[in-house]
Design an enzyme around this catalytic site. Structure first.
Site, mmCIF file in Angstrom:
data_model
loop_
_atom_site.group_PDB
_atom_site.id
_atom_site.type_symbol
_atom_site.label_atom_id
_atom_site.label_comp_id
_atom_site.label_asym_id
_atom_site.label_seq_id
_atom_site.Cartn_x
_atom_site.Cartn_y
_atom_site.Cartn_z
ATOM 1 N N ARG A 13 -8.938 -14.786 4.431
ATOM 2 C CA ARG A 13 -8.762 -15.792 3.820
ATOM 3 C C ARG A 13 -7.002 -15.139 3.886
ATOM 4 O O ARG A 13 -5.911 -15.859 3.085
ATOM 5 C CB ARG A 13 -9.143 -15.500 2.599
ATOM 6 N N ASP A 60 -8.898 -2.890 0.084
ATOM 7 C CA ASP A 60 -7.505 -4.125 -0.572
ATOM 8 C C ASP A 60 -7.606 -4.060 -1.831
ATOM 9 O O ASP A 60 -7.663 -4.872 -2.696
ATOM 10 C CB ASP A 60 -8.199 -5.039 -0.071
ATOM 11 N N ASN A 98 44.782 1.857 1.358
ATOM 12 C CA ASN A 98 44.151 0.627 0.678
ATOM 13 C C ASN A 98 44.719 -0.647 1.530
ATOM 14 O O ASN A 98 45.643 -0.299 2.072
ATOM 15 C CB ASN A 98 45.942 0.625 -0.542
ATOM 16 N N ALA A 158 44.685 -8.106 1.258
ATOM 17 C CA ALA A 158 43.674 -8.991 1.230
ATOM 18 C C ALA A 158 43.641 -9.442 2.395
ATOM 19 O O ALA A 158 44.862 -9.071 3.234
ATOM 20 C CB ALA A 158 43.990 -9.749 0.261
ATOM 21 N N ASN A 214 36.813 -4.849 16.177
ATOM 22 C CA ASN A 214 35.986 -3.396 16.737
ATOM 23 C C ASN A 214 35.121 -3.760 17.829
ATOM 24 O O ASN A 214 34.738 -3.111 18.682
ATOM 25 C CB ASN A 214 35.308 -3.050 15.213
HETATM 26 C C1 UD1 Z 1 -18.445 -5.664 -2.520
HETATM 27 C C2 UD1 Z 1 -20.162 -5.081 -3.423
HETATM 28 C C3 UD1 Z 1 -20.193 -5.671 -4.843
HETATM 29 C C4 UD1 Z 1 -18.714 -5.810 -5.345
HETATM 30 C C5 UD1 Z 1 -17.714 -6.362 -4.540
HETATM 31 C C6 UD1 Z 1 -16.201 -5.305 -5.066
HETATM 32 C C7 UD1 Z 1 -21.425 -4.925 -1.419
HETATM 33 C C8 UD1 Z 1 -22.734 -5.312 -0.895
HETATM 34 N N1 UD1 Z 1 -20.602 -5.454 -2.008
HETATM 35 O O1 UD1 Z 1 -18.474 -7.106 -1.699
HETATM 36 O O2 UD1 Z 1 -21.343 -5.443 -5.189
HETATM 37 O O3 UD1 Z 1 -18.575 -6.164 -6.159
HETATM 38 O O4 UD1 Z 1 -17.087 -5.339 -3.038
HETATM 39 O O5 UD1 Z 1 -15.734 -5.788 -4.733
HETATM 40 O O6 UD1 Z 1 -20.570 -3.831 -0.968
HETATM 41 N N2 UD1 Z 1 -16.023 -3.349 4.948
HETATM 42 C C9 UD1 Z 1 -15.827 -2.977 5.995
HETATM 43 N N3 UD1 Z 1 -16.880 -3.363 7.020
HETATM 44 C C10 UD1 Z 1 -18.082 -4.110 6.674
HETATM 45 C C11 UD1 Z 1 -18.260 -4.616 5.272
HETATM 46 C C12 UD1 Z 1 -16.601 -4.740 4.881
HETATM 47 O O7 UD1 Z 1 -15.009 -2.136 6.442
HETATM 48 O O8 UD1 Z 1 -18.565 -4.200 6.804
HETATM 49 C C13 UD1 Z 1 -14.527 -3.783 3.466
HETATM 50 C C14 UD1 Z 1 -14.007 -4.527 3.575
HETATM 51 O O9 UD1 Z 1 -13.135 -4.445 4.777
HETATM 52 C C15 UD1 Z 1 -13.622 -4.186 2.443
HETATM 53 C C16 UD1 Z 1 -14.469 -3.630 1.844
HETATM 54 O O10 UD1 Z 1 -15.507 -3.010 2.596
HETATM 55 O O11 UD1 Z 1 -12.554 -3.807 2.171
HETATM 56 C C17 UD1 Z 1 -15.428 -4.771 0.693
HETATM 57 O O12 UD1 Z 1 -15.937 -5.610 1.288
HETATM 58 P P1 UD1 Z 1 -16.418 -7.033 1.139
HETATM 59 O O13 UD1 Z 1 -17.139 -7.689 2.356
HETATM 60 O O14 UD1 Z 1 -15.069 -7.644 0.450
HETATM 61 O O15 UD1 Z 1 -17.607 -6.730 0.087
HETATM 62 P P2 UD1 Z 1 -17.801 -7.551 -1.172
HETATM 63 O O16 UD1 Z 1 -18.176 -8.736 -0.704
HETATM 64 O O17 UD1 Z 1 -16.832 -8.304 -2.411
HETATM 65 CA CA CA Z 2 -14.264 -8.064 -1.989
#
Ligand code: UD1
Ligand code: CA
Length: 453
Positions: free
Chosen positions: A15, A102, A376, A379, A385
């Site tokens: 997004r 994030d 000095n 103006a 240069n």
């Molecule tokens: C997750 C939680 C949810 C919580 C929310 C808070 C799970 C299943 N759910 O949901 O309960 O309320 O965070 O923001 O965990 N990431 C990876 N690898 C992956 C998946 C995710 O590195 O395979 C990382 C993403 O880059 C991100 C973080 O994990 O930094 C959270 O992943 P995201 O997909 O945003 O989880 P949510 O669906 O928001």
């Molecule tokens: Ca998230």
């Protein structure tokens, strides 16, 4: 007790609509991931592991040697992501914070509170929770009759009753390393998204009779996850507010915090006044008693005590004390102004040194110049240069006086105390105390316009 932290950062961040991995988007002057790493190490994490996937090389080069980077080839869910850190942490003798790349607003204080809560309750897992007016999208904390955390249910898997719960999973946790990876191995992907959900570990631990607790985050703004650029701007504003609050409590006057932008990496000393439209960036340091703005941008620069800089841009330069810059001056990289230098209106200065008390008050270009003390510059003076191929240096020694509208064709040197007549184009060195004149002599033709009254 020893502490490690894993930062989940493998997602692409679709997004954001960006080529750059989400966690490398900047807020408050540095990538989101940098804020999270900083909070974790300030909270006492001695070992940092980043789980990278999308844009792995870029993430790795940003992280450098601050953290170990492990790869998650395919994004199969948060549990799968954490599993990738097993090789780095399986035998770690302590607690493991699990954070998201994030959520740049998380503070070290909140992380410490989470760790202390976890330790105080002798828990195997502690979830950081928050209460949300609108919990849509988050995992919900499901408690039993005694108020114990039973499990966490995701938005896409919850019943209407479960989704009515306003206590949410922030996605940040503290675990005891012992037994953690064995438990993750038991997590299945049988759910609405076909992903390995890390929150499922809560139910597994409950079944094993381990202690699971939830620690409430006081300020739900801190756990805001950034998914798009609108949220990035909200985070930017929040971080900016924190920096400005800190500065104000430390003795800096900020006339209008809504229009003042200071990176978290900038330092500003007491009794400085920041006027509206001021932007201070990077490694900028402002010494006490200075007045900055209105409408001034200063990047990676040092500003000495009691300077005034207004309606101007200053990049990668050093200003001594009591300098006066602007309005409408442009100080480009590589300038060093000694004490009491004045750079006035519509003056551009690049890669130049000016000695103490020297003045370039109006309408000039000074590039690649070495200017002594008490000089000095009249103006409209220009240092020529650049000959089309190379840049050359102009040297003006102490006490010289450069008449208005002079061209100094570099390389050229003006000796100590010399005087250049206004309107000269100087192509040869001028000895000390000499008068340099290089212009056509004026002649007046009498009665040239016979018929005008
Ligand atoms: C997750 C939680 C949810 C919580 C929310 C808070 C799970 C299943 N759910 O949901 O309960 O309320 O965070 O923001 O965990 N990431 C990876 N690898 C992956 C998946 C995710 O590195 O395979 C990382 C993403 O880059 C991100 C973080 O994990 O930094 C959270 O992943 P995201 O997909 O945003 O989880 P949510 O669906 O928001
Ligand atoms: Ca998230």
């Amino acid at each position: 007790m020893r502490l490690a932290a894993v930062i989940l950062a493998a997602g692409k961040g679709t997004r954001m609509k960006s080529k750059l991995p989400k966690v490398l988007h900047q807020v408050g002057g540095k990538p989101m991931l940098g804020h999270v790493l900083g909070a974790a190490s300030e909270a006492g994490a001695e070992k940092l592991v980043v789980v990278a996937g999308y844009g792995r090389d870029e993430v790795e080069s940003f992280v450098d040697d601050v953290a170990e980077v492990v790869l998650q080839e395919q994004q199969l869910g948060t549990a799968h992501a954490l599993m990738q850190s097993a090789s780095a942490l399986r035998s770690f003798p302590g607690h493991v914070l699990v954070l998201c790349g994030d959520t740049p607003l998380i503070t070290p204080e909140t992380l410490s509170k989470l760790v202390n809560y976890h330790e105080g309750n002798k828990a195997s897992a502690t979830v950081l929770t928050a209460n949300m007016q609108d919990p849509t999208g988050y995992g919900r904390i499901i408690r039993d009759e005694q108020g114990r955390v039973k499990r966490i249910v995701e938005q896409k898997d919850g019943s209407a009753e479960e989704l009515a719960v306003k206590e949410i999973n922030t996605g940040l946790y503290c675990f005891s390393a012992s037994g953690l990876f064995e438990a993750i191995e038991q997590i299945s992907s049988e759910n609405a998204q076909g992903e390995y959900y890390l929150p499922d570990i809560i139910e597994i631990y409950n079944r094993q009779g381990k202690i699971v607790t939830a620690c409430a985050c006081d300020d739900s703004a801190e756990i805001m996850g950034i998914n798009n650029r609108k949220q990035l701007a909200v985070a930017e504003k929040e971080l900016r507010g924190r920096v400005l609050d800190r500065l104000m409590f430390d003795g800096v006057t900020i006339v209008d915090p809504d229009s003042t932008y200071v990176d978290s990496t900038v330092s500003v000393e007491t009794d400085t006044v920041l006027y509206p439209g001021t932007m201070l960036e990077g490694s900028t340091q402002i010494t006490s008693g200075s007045q900055i703005g209105p409408n001034t941008r200063i990047v990676n620069s040092e500003v000495g005590a009691n300077c005034k800089v207004q309606y101007s841009v200053v990049m990668d330069s050093v200003l001594g004390p009591e300098c006066y810059v602007g309005p409408y001056a442009y100080i480009r990289p590589g300038c060093r102004l000694a004490a009491g230098v004045k750079i006035g209106d519509f003056v551009e200065v690049k890669k130049s040194q000016l000695g103490s008390g020297s003045k370039v008050p109006h309408l000039s270009y000074i590039g690649d110049a070495i200017i002594g003390n008490g000089v000095n510059v009249g103006a409209g003076t220009i240092t020529c240069n650049y000959d089309g191929k190379e840049k050359h240096v102009t040297i003006i020694n102490d006490g010289a006086f450069i008449g208005s509208n002079t061209n100094l064709v570099a390389p050229v040197k003006v000796g100590e105390g010399a005087l250049i007549a206004a309107g000269s184009t100087i192509t040869k060195d001028v000895p000390e105390r000499a008068l340099g004149v290089a212009r056509a002599r004026q002649s007046n033709k009498e009665n040239w316009r016979k018929n005008t009254k």
